[in-house]
Motif scaffolding. Structure first.
Motif, PDB file in Angstrom:
ATOM      1  N   ILE A 228      36.163  39.619  20.479  1.00 19.21           N
ATOM      2  CA  ILE A 228      36.537  38.615  21.478  1.00 19.21           C
ATOM      3  C   ILE A 228      35.834  37.303  21.126  1.00 19.21           C
ATOM      4  O   ILE A 228      34.618  37.256  20.939  1.00 19.21           O
ATOM      5  N   HIS A 229      36.580  36.223  21.034  1.00 20.00           N
ATOM      6  CA  HIS A 229      36.019  34.957  20.563  1.00 20.00           C
ATOM      7  C   HIS A 229      35.248  34.213  21.641  1.00 20.00           C
ATOM      8  O   HIS A 229      34.235  33.577  21.362  1.00 20.00           O
ATOM      9  N   SER A 230      35.717  34.249  22.879  1.00 24.16           N
ATOM     10  CA  SER A 230      35.059  33.477  23.937  1.00 24.16           C
ATOM     11  C   SER A 230      33.830  34.210  24.473  1.00 24.16           C
ATOM     12  O   SER A 230      33.825  35.438  24.619  1.00 24.16           O
ATOM     13  N   THR A 231      32.804  33.426  24.774  1.00 21.95           N
ATOM     14  CA  THR A 231      31.574  33.999  25.331  1.00 21.95           C
ATOM     15  C   THR A 231      31.825  34.599  26.703  1.00 21.95           C
ATOM     16  O   THR A 231      31.294  35.665  27.041  1.00 21.95           O
ATOM     17  N   GLY A 232      32.652  33.923  27.496  1.00 18.35           N
ATOM     18  CA  GLY A 232      32.979  34.425  28.827  1.00 18.35           C
ATOM     19  C   GLY A 232      33.722  35.750  28.765  1.00 18.35           C
ATOM     20  O   GLY A 232      33.471  36.655  29.576  1.00 18.35           O
ATOM     21  N   GLY A 233      34.625  35.877  27.804  1.00 19.11           N
ATOM     22  CA  GLY A 233      35.374  37.117  27.641  1.00 19.11           C
ATOM     23  C   GLY A 233      34.470  38.264  27.239  1.00 19.11           C
ATOM     24  O   GLY A 233      34.605  39.382  27.730  1.00 19.11           O
ATOM     25  N   ARG A 234      33.521  37.980  26.344  1.00 17.74           N
ATOM     26  CA  ARG A 234      32.568  39.020  25.930  1.00 17.74           C
ATOM     27  C   ARG A 234      31.704  39.468  27.106  1.00 17.74           C
ATOM     28  O   ARG A 234      31.471  40.657  27.305  1.00 17.74           O
ATOM     29  N   ARG A 235      31.247  38.471  27.875  1.00 20.36           N
ATOM     30  CA  ARG A 235      30.384  38.791  29.016  1.00 20.36           C
ATOM     31  C   ARG A 235      31.141  39.637  30.039  1.00 20.36           C
ATOM     32  O   ARG A 235      30.596  40.591  30.600  1.00 20.36           O
ATOM     33  N   LYS A 236      32.395  39.292  30.289  1.00 22.61           N
ATOM     34  CA  LYS A 236      33.198  40.041  31.257  1.00 22.61           C
ATOM     35  C   LYS A 236      33.447  41.461  30.769  1.00 22.61           C
ATOM     36  O   LYS A 236      33.357  42.424  31.533  1.00 22.61           O
ATOM     37  N   ALA A 237      33.767  41.607  29.483  1.00 23.06           N
ATOM     38  CA  ALA A 237      34.036  42.941  28.929  1.00 23.06           C
ATOM     39  C   ALA A 237      32.782  43.813  28.973  1.00 23.06           C
ATOM     40  O   ALA A 237      32.841  44.985  29.338  1.00 23.06           O
ATOM     41  N   PHE A 238      31.648  43.226  28.613  1.00 15.45           N
ATOM     42  CA  PHE A 238      30.408  44.004  28.649  1.00 15.45           C
ATOM     43  C   PHE A 238      30.015  44.321  30.086  1.00 15.45           C
ATOM     44  O   PHE A 238      29.445  45.385  30.366  1.00 15.45           O
ATOM     45  N   GLY A 239      30.326  43.419  31.010  1.00 13.80           N
ATOM     46  CA  GLY A 239      29.992  43.644  32.414  1.00 13.80           C
ATOM     47  C   GLY A 239      30.684  44.860  33.002  1.00 13.80           C
ATOM     48  O   GLY A 239      30.144  45.520  33.900  1.00 13.80           O
ATOM     49  N   THR A 240      31.873  45.185  32.487  1.00 15.56           N
ATOM     50  CA  THR A 240      32.591  46.354  32.998  1.00 15.56           C
ATOM     51  C   THR A 240      31.928  47.660  32.574  1.00 15.56           C
ATOM     52  O   THR A 240      32.201  48.709  33.157  1.00 15.56           O
ATOM     53  N   CYS A 241      31.052  47.593  31.567  1.00 16.90           N
ATOM     54  CA  CYS A 241      30.423  48.805  31.028  1.00 16.90           C
ATOM     55  C   CYS A 241      28.923  48.879  31.282  1.00 16.90           C
ATOM     56  O   CYS A 241      28.314  49.935  31.054  1.00 16.90           O
ATOM     57  N   ALA A 242      28.322  47.774  31.742  1.00 14.54           N
ATOM     58  CA  ALA A 242      26.863  47.696  31.805  1.00 14.54           C
ATOM     59  C   ALA A 242      26.251  48.769  32.694  1.00 14.54           C
ATOM     60  O   ALA A 242      25.279  49.425  32.307  1.00 14.54           O
ATOM     61  N   SER A 243      26.812  48.957  33.890  1.00 18.05           N
ATOM     62  CA  SER A 243      26.247  49.939  34.819  1.00 18.05           C
ATOM     63  C   SER A 243      26.321  51.348  34.247  1.00 18.05           C
ATOM     64  O   SER A 243      25.350  52.107  34.285  1.00 18.05           O
ATOM     65  N   HIS A 244      27.498  51.697  33.711  1.00 19.39           N
ATOM     66  CA  HIS A 244      27.668  53.031  33.155  1.00 19.39           C
ATOM     67  C   HIS A 244      26.764  53.245  31.955  1.00 19.39           C
ATOM     68  O   HIS A 244      26.164  54.313  31.797  1.00 19.39           O
ATOM     69  N   LEU A 245      26.640  52.227  31.107  1.00 16.86           N
ATOM     70  CA  LEU A 245      25.797  52.353  29.922  1.00 16.86           C
ATOM     71  C   LEU A 245      24.335  52.556  30.310  1.00 16.86           C
ATOM     72  O   LEU A 245      23.605  53.323  29.659  1.00 16.86           O
ATOM     73  N   THR A 246      23.901  51.904  31.382  1.00 18.65           N
ATOM     74  CA  THR A 246      22.528  52.079  31.859  1.00 18.65           C
ATOM     75  C   THR A 246      22.281  53.511  32.308  1.00 18.65           C
ATOM     76  O   THR A 246      21.271  54.132  31.957  1.00 18.65           O
ATOM     77  N   VAL A 247      23.213  54.066  33.089  1.00 17.53           N
ATOM     78  CA  VAL A 247      23.076  55.440  33.585  1.00 17.53           C
ATOM     79  C   VAL A 247      23.146  56.438  32.431  1.00 17.53           C
ATOM     80  O   VAL A 247      22.380  57.407  32.385  1.00 17.53           O
ATOM     81  N   ILE A 289      21.991  51.281  40.687  1.00 13.58           N
ATOM     82  CA  ILE A 289      22.493  50.657  39.456  1.00 13.58           C
ATOM     83  C   ILE A 289      23.950  50.251  39.616  1.00 13.58           C
ATOM     84  O   ILE A 289      24.345  49.132  39.270  1.00 13.58           O
ATOM     85  N   TYR A 290      24.773  51.151  40.163  1.00 20.70           N
ATOM     86  CA  TYR A 290      26.200  50.854  40.288  1.00 20.70           C
ATOM     87  C   TYR A 290      26.498  49.815  41.360  1.00 20.70           C
ATOM     88  O   TYR A 290      27.469  49.060  41.251  1.00 20.70           O
ATOM     89  N   SER A 291      25.689  49.749  42.404  1.00 18.50           N
ATOM     90  CA  SER A 291      25.966  48.795  43.483  1.00 18.50           C
ATOM     91  C   SER A 291      25.400  47.411  43.181  1.00 18.50           C
ATOM     92  O   SER A 291      26.046  46.393  43.430  1.00 18.50           O
ATOM     93  N   LEU A 292      24.171  47.360  42.622  1.00 12.19           N
ATOM     94  CA  LEU A 292      23.540  46.074  42.369  1.00 12.19           C
ATOM     95  C   LEU A 292      24.215  45.308  41.237  1.00 12.19           C
ATOM     96  O   LEU A 292      24.204  44.075  41.228  1.00 12.19           O
ATOM     97  N   ARG A 293      24.809  46.017  40.280  1.00  9.70           N
ATOM     98  CA  ARG A 293      25.406  45.359  39.125  1.00  9.70           C
ATOM     99  C   ARG A 293      26.923  45.328  39.195  1.00  9.70           C
ATOM    100  O   ARG A 293      27.582  45.010  38.221  1.00  9.70           O
ATOM    101  N   ASN A 294      27.475  45.652  40.357  1.00  5.83           N
ATOM    102  CA  ASN A 294      28.926  45.764  40.472  1.00  5.83           C
ATOM    103  C   ASN A 294      29.420  44.857  41.598  1.00  5.83           C
ATOM    104  O   ASN A 294      29.188  45.114  42.774  1.00  5.83           O
ATOM    105  N   LYS A 295      30.117  43.772  41.217  1.00  2.92           N
ATOM    106  CA  LYS A 295      30.620  42.827  42.213  1.00  2.92           C
ATOM    107  C   LYS A 295      31.677  43.463  43.110  1.00  2.92           C
ATOM    108  O   LYS A 295      31.779  43.125  44.292  1.00  2.92           O
TER     109      LYS A 295
END
Length: 313
Positions: A228-247, A289-295
């Protein structure tokens, strides 16, 4: 119970963590608070997912299953642990010991498999978003959840049976906080080769294979994010996985360090730490983890609270 000079105890004594009364009182408050937070946090997640239709998505379906597992898993051992902290003699019957072992193994294995199913969901969401709805259909989600629960139950039945059949020849003191496979095997007075084979097979099925699937899923996810070329797109894509990856990192990391090492280097005290980590710490942290990092979870809570306040007007 006796047969051919081999004996099976009708009752076991659990040594627990400490014999000091002040330490036990402090642990009672600590574990009791963690248990209440676990029930409240996971119960809130289940309630929100059930009430808010915008959360009726594959990711939250698996999260709901995970919360159910966490509540049941911590309830299978922590209440008894709290009672024993108040008692001088910490005993448990043979039947209750076997029942506790069965549920802890079943729910623990189910959680590892559910985390693998959630990793597949994140893989499809990031790597194949156009086909996400078609691939992660309600039928597919129900099938993945059913396989996770069924595999956990079957694995638990096998491991519990081969563990509880072991005679202990008069030894009835378990150096543990709960009935746990390795602690029980240490009391055995017969050959435990079959048990070692079963434990190894169980570790492969419910731990190593799911861990490899999770690693493979995230390898593809990271590769897709880097394209993904855009920084915003990368951040959004990683944000969908961050909580699960932490657990996932927290759950699989502790298990792999513990159960994939040579058994000769393991200790009873280390086993206690692992059981406490999975029974007390992980179920309490997961909803945070899932509630604090999940909008979406935060927005769902706001919608539910607003709808309840409006209905009272």
């Amino acid at each position: 119970m006796r047969r051919n000079n081999l004996t099976w105890e009708s009752e076991f004594v659990l040594l627990g963590l400490s014999n000091d009364r002040q330490t036990q009182a402090g642990l009672f408050v600590l574990f009791g608070t963690a248990y209440l937070l676990t029930l409240l946090g996971n119960g809130l997640i289940i309630l929100l997912i059930g009430l808010d239709t915008q959360l009726h998505l594959p990711m939250y379906f698996f999260l709901c299953n995970l919360s159910v597992v966490d509540i049941c898993y911590t309830s299978s051992g922590v209440p008894q642990m709290l009672v024993h902290l108040l008692l001088e003699k910490k005993t448990i019957s043979f039947i209750r010991c076997g029942t506790q072992l069965f549920f802890s193994l079943a729910l623990g294995g189910t959680e590892f498999l559910l985390l693998a199913a959630m990793a597949y969901d994140r893989y499809v969401a990031v790597c194949d978003p156009l086909r996400y709805v078609a691939v992660m259909s309600p039928r597919c989600c129900a099938g993945l959840a059913a396989v996770s629960w069924l595999t956990g139950l079957v694995n638990s039945v096998v491991e519990t049976v081969v563990t509880m059949r072991l005679p202990t020849c008069g030894h009835h003191v378990l150096n543990h906080v709960a009935c746990e496979t390795l602690a029980f095997i240490r009391l055995a007075c017969v050959d435990i080769t079959l048990n070692q084979v079963v434990i190894l097979a169980s570790s492969v099925v419910v731990l190593l294979v799911p861990c490899c699937l999770v690693s493979l899923s995230y390898a593809y996810i990271v590769a897709a994010i880097l394209r993904i070329h855009s920084t915003g797109g990368r951040r959004k894509a990683f944000g969908t996985c961050a909580s699960h990856l932490t657990v996932v990192s927290m759950s699989y990391g502790m298990a792999l360090v513990t159960y994939m090492q040579p058994r000769s280097t393991a200790s009873a005290e280390q086993d206690k730490v692992v059981v406490l980590f999975y029974a007390v710490v992980t179920p309490m942290l997961n909803p945070l983890i899932y509630s604090l990092r999940n909008k979406e979870m935060k927005a769902a809570l706001s919608r539910v609270l607003m709808s309840r306040s409006e209905s009272k007007l």
